[in-house]
Design a protein around this motif. Structure first.
Motif, short mmCIF file in Angstrom:
data_model
loop_
_atom_site.label_atom_id
_atom_site.label_comp_id
_atom_site.label_asym_id
_atom_site.label_seq_id
_atom_site.Cartn_x
_atom_site.Cartn_y
_atom_site.Cartn_z
N ALA A 129 0.83 -1.21 0.00
CA ALA A 129 0.00 0.00 0.00
C ALA A 129 0.87 1.26 0.00
O ALA A 129 1.88 1.31 0.69
CB ALA A 129 -0.92 0.00 1.21
N ARG A 130 0.46 2.24 -0.78
CA ARG A 130 1.17 3.51 -0.79
C ARG A 130 0.56 4.43 0.25
O ARG A 130 -0.65 4.60 0.33
CB ARG A 130 1.06 4.16 -2.17
CG ARG A 130 1.77 3.40 -3.27
CD ARG A 130 1.70 4.16 -4.57
NE ARG A 130 2.36 5.46 -4.47
CZ ARG A 130 2.29 6.40 -5.40
NH1 ARG A 130 1.60 6.19 -6.51
NH2 ARG A 130 2.92 7.56 -5.24
N ARG A 131 1.40 5.04 1.06
CA ARG A 131 0.88 5.90 2.11
C ARG A 131 0.52 7.25 1.53
O ARG A 131 1.19 7.77 0.64
CB ARG A 131 1.92 6.05 3.22
CG ARG A 131 1.32 6.68 4.47
CD ARG A 131 2.14 6.39 5.70
NE ARG A 131 3.39 7.15 5.72
CZ ARG A 131 4.36 6.94 6.58
NH1 ARG A 131 4.24 5.98 7.47
NH2 ARG A 131 5.46 7.68 6.56
N THR A 257 5.74 7.19 13.02
CA THR A 257 4.78 6.88 11.97
C THR A 257 3.48 7.62 12.28
O THR A 257 3.29 8.11 13.41
CB THR A 257 4.49 5.37 11.91
OG1 THR A 257 3.80 4.98 13.11
CG2 THR A 257 5.77 4.55 11.76
N PRO A 258 2.56 7.68 11.34
CA PRO A 258 1.27 8.31 11.65
C PRO A 258 0.57 7.65 12.84
O PRO A 258 0.00 8.35 13.69
CB PRO A 258 0.47 8.11 10.36
CG PRO A 258 1.51 8.07 9.28
CD PRO A 258 2.66 7.34 9.89
N ASN A 313 -11.40 10.66 6.54
CA ASN A 313 -11.77 9.28 6.85
C ASN A 313 -12.87 9.18 7.90
O ASN A 313 -13.65 8.22 7.89
CB ASN A 313 -10.54 8.51 7.34
CG ASN A 313 -9.51 8.32 6.26
OD1 ASN A 313 -9.82 8.38 5.07
ND2 ASN A 313 -8.27 8.08 6.65
N ASP A 314 -12.94 10.14 8.80
CA ASP A 314 -13.92 10.09 9.89
C ASP A 314 -14.18 11.50 10.39
O ASP A 314 -13.65 11.94 11.40
CB ASP A 314 -13.39 9.21 11.03
CG ASP A 314 -14.46 8.85 12.05
OD1 ASP A 314 -15.47 9.57 12.12
OD2 ASP A 314 -14.28 7.86 12.78
N VAL A 376 -6.61 7.30 10.84
CA VAL A 376 -5.61 7.78 9.88
C VAL A 376 -5.13 6.67 8.94
O VAL A 376 -4.47 6.95 7.94
CB VAL A 376 -4.39 8.41 10.58
CG1 VAL A 376 -4.81 9.61 11.41
CG2 VAL A 376 -3.62 7.42 11.41
N VAL A 377 -5.45 5.41 9.24
CA VAL A 377 -5.00 4.32 8.37
C VAL A 377 -6.16 3.62 7.66
O VAL A 377 -5.99 2.56 7.08
CB VAL A 377 -4.18 3.26 9.16
CG1 VAL A 377 -2.90 3.88 9.66
CG2 VAL A 377 -4.98 2.68 10.32
N LYS A 378 -7.34 4.23 7.69
CA LYS A 378 -8.49 3.64 6.99
C LYS A 378 -8.25 3.60 5.48
O LYS A 378 -7.67 4.52 4.93
CB LYS A 378 -9.75 4.47 7.27
CG LYS A 378 -10.42 4.13 8.60
CD LYS A 378 -11.72 4.87 8.75
CE LYS A 378 -12.43 4.52 10.05
NZ LYS A 378 -13.69 5.26 10.21
#
Length: 378
Positions: A129-131, A257-258, A313-314, A376-378
């Motif tokens: 996955a690309r961040r 990291t995030p 995302n939220d 943040v990672v959804k």
């Protein structure tokens, strides 16, 4: 402030002893996206898998022991990738983190002291996955912020140390709280190294057996309770500056990291709930509200940097976080003795009902903040 760690030699011996009395099992490899089930108890730490693919990893933690525990994902050199402290008996917690390929350990630390009980964790391959580039910017900006705080802390600590070495009790007391602000804003980064926090920020009741008490709180006791500055205190003042300069040079190497930013923001609120609101952190000087405010500012900084992604995302979550940060900051402002600075009322003057009000505001923020990492990672 976190509980101190054991020395390497003692840690190895402790690990061997714990291994002798309990089995730490690893059942099967995880599939991409599966959570790692972590069952902690007073003398065990069972995990459901031994390996996971690189990328996002979720720990579903349950504490079945009689003591509060801490669960960490660790690099081989004991640097912390991510952690959750103070998981109470009979409670559960979900910890989300990001890990690259390599070897790690999952540690459970019953009582939040010592080496703990550990499981090996192998992270395989690489994330496909690309961040989001906005998250990369958030990490870069937060790393710069952490460095700025460390850079600003050292000269303030030197001022504190000079006053102690001059035997000037009044000047040392005045310099104590300001010297802690940058540290308190970014404490999860300092804690990630494992060995710096125990030397600089351990309270008397957090000492391991055989550990010498050093750092801010040892000096705080000398200034406010003992009302004396001797040769030992002058030596300890120099050591505090040396240890903080070590932290300053290592901040740029921290694993950020995030998700570690989001989890770190929640940890700062936990620090407030377990140390500042109770008055235990700065128990001699009663400058807890300075640390309290700095913790909140550090948590808010991490959140604001992650907000552009989290809001997409939220949006309901970020709306609630904005509301609760505003409410807590407004409440804290009631205790300022100057409009814009860092002078607050002495915490021993804060009543039981007022402490309850502060605690409720912290809890109201901590609950939605615990969901930020997942957002943040959804």
């Amino acid at each position: 402030m976190r509980a101190a760690r054991l020395s390497v030699v003692t840690a190895v011996a402790t690990a061997a002893a714990l291994t002798a009395v309990t089995a730490c099992t690893a059942k099967s490899d995880a599939k991409d996206g599966d959570a790692i089930q972590v069952t902690a108890a007073d003398s065990k730490c069972d995990t459901s898998v031994a390996s996971v693919p690189a990328g996002q990893v979720t720990l579903k933690i349950e504490n079945k022991g009689s003591k509060a525990t801490e669960v960490e994902i660790l690099f081989p050199d004991d640097r912390i990738v991510s952690e959750k402290e103070n998981i109470g008996p009979g409670t559960k917690y979900t910890l989300t983190a990001e890990v690259k390929a390599g070897s790690y350990e999952i540690a459970c630390r019953p009582g939040m002291k010592g080496h703990g009980v550990r499981q090996k964790l192998t992270v395989t391959g690489g994330s496909t996955a690309r961040r989001n580039p906005k998250l990369d910017k958030a990490v870069a900006d937060y790393r710069e912020y952490a460095q700025e705080q460390a850079d600003a802390t050292v000269p303030l600590a030197e001022t504190f140390a000079r006053a102690i070495k001059a035997g000037d009790l009044e000047a040392a007391e005045k310099a104590y709280a300001p010297s802690r602000i940058g540290w308190e804003r970014t404490e999860p980064v300092a804690e990630s190294f494992g060995d710096i926090d125990p030397k600089t920020d351990t309270r008397a009741d957090g000492l391991e057996q055989g550990q010498k008490w050093t750092g801010w709180h040892r000096l705080e006791k000398a200034l406010w309770q003992d009302k004396k500055i001797g040769a030992e205190e002058k030596t300890l003042a120099d050591q505090l500056v040396t240890d903080l300069k070590d932290w300053q040079t290592r901040v740029g190497k921290a694993a950020i990291t995030p998700t570690s930013m989001a989890n770190g923001a929640k940890e700062l609120l936990d620090e407030v709930a377990t140390g500042k609101v109770t008055g235990e952190e700065d128990r001699y000087s009663h400058t807890d509200l300075v640390d309290f405010k700095a913790n909140v500012e550090g948590a808010q900084k991490a959140y604001e940097l992650l907000k552009p992604v989290a809001s997409k995302n939220d949006s309901a979550l970020t709306t609630e976080l904005d509301k609760q940060f505003t409410a807590l900051n407004t409440l804290l402002d009631k205790y300022r003795t100057d409009k814009n600075g860092y002078d607050f009322v002495s915490y021993d003057k804060v009543t039981k009902d007022q402490r309850k009000e502060l605690s409720d505001a912290v809890n109201a923020l901590a609950e939605p903040l615990s969901k930020l990492a997942a957002a943040v990672v959804k």
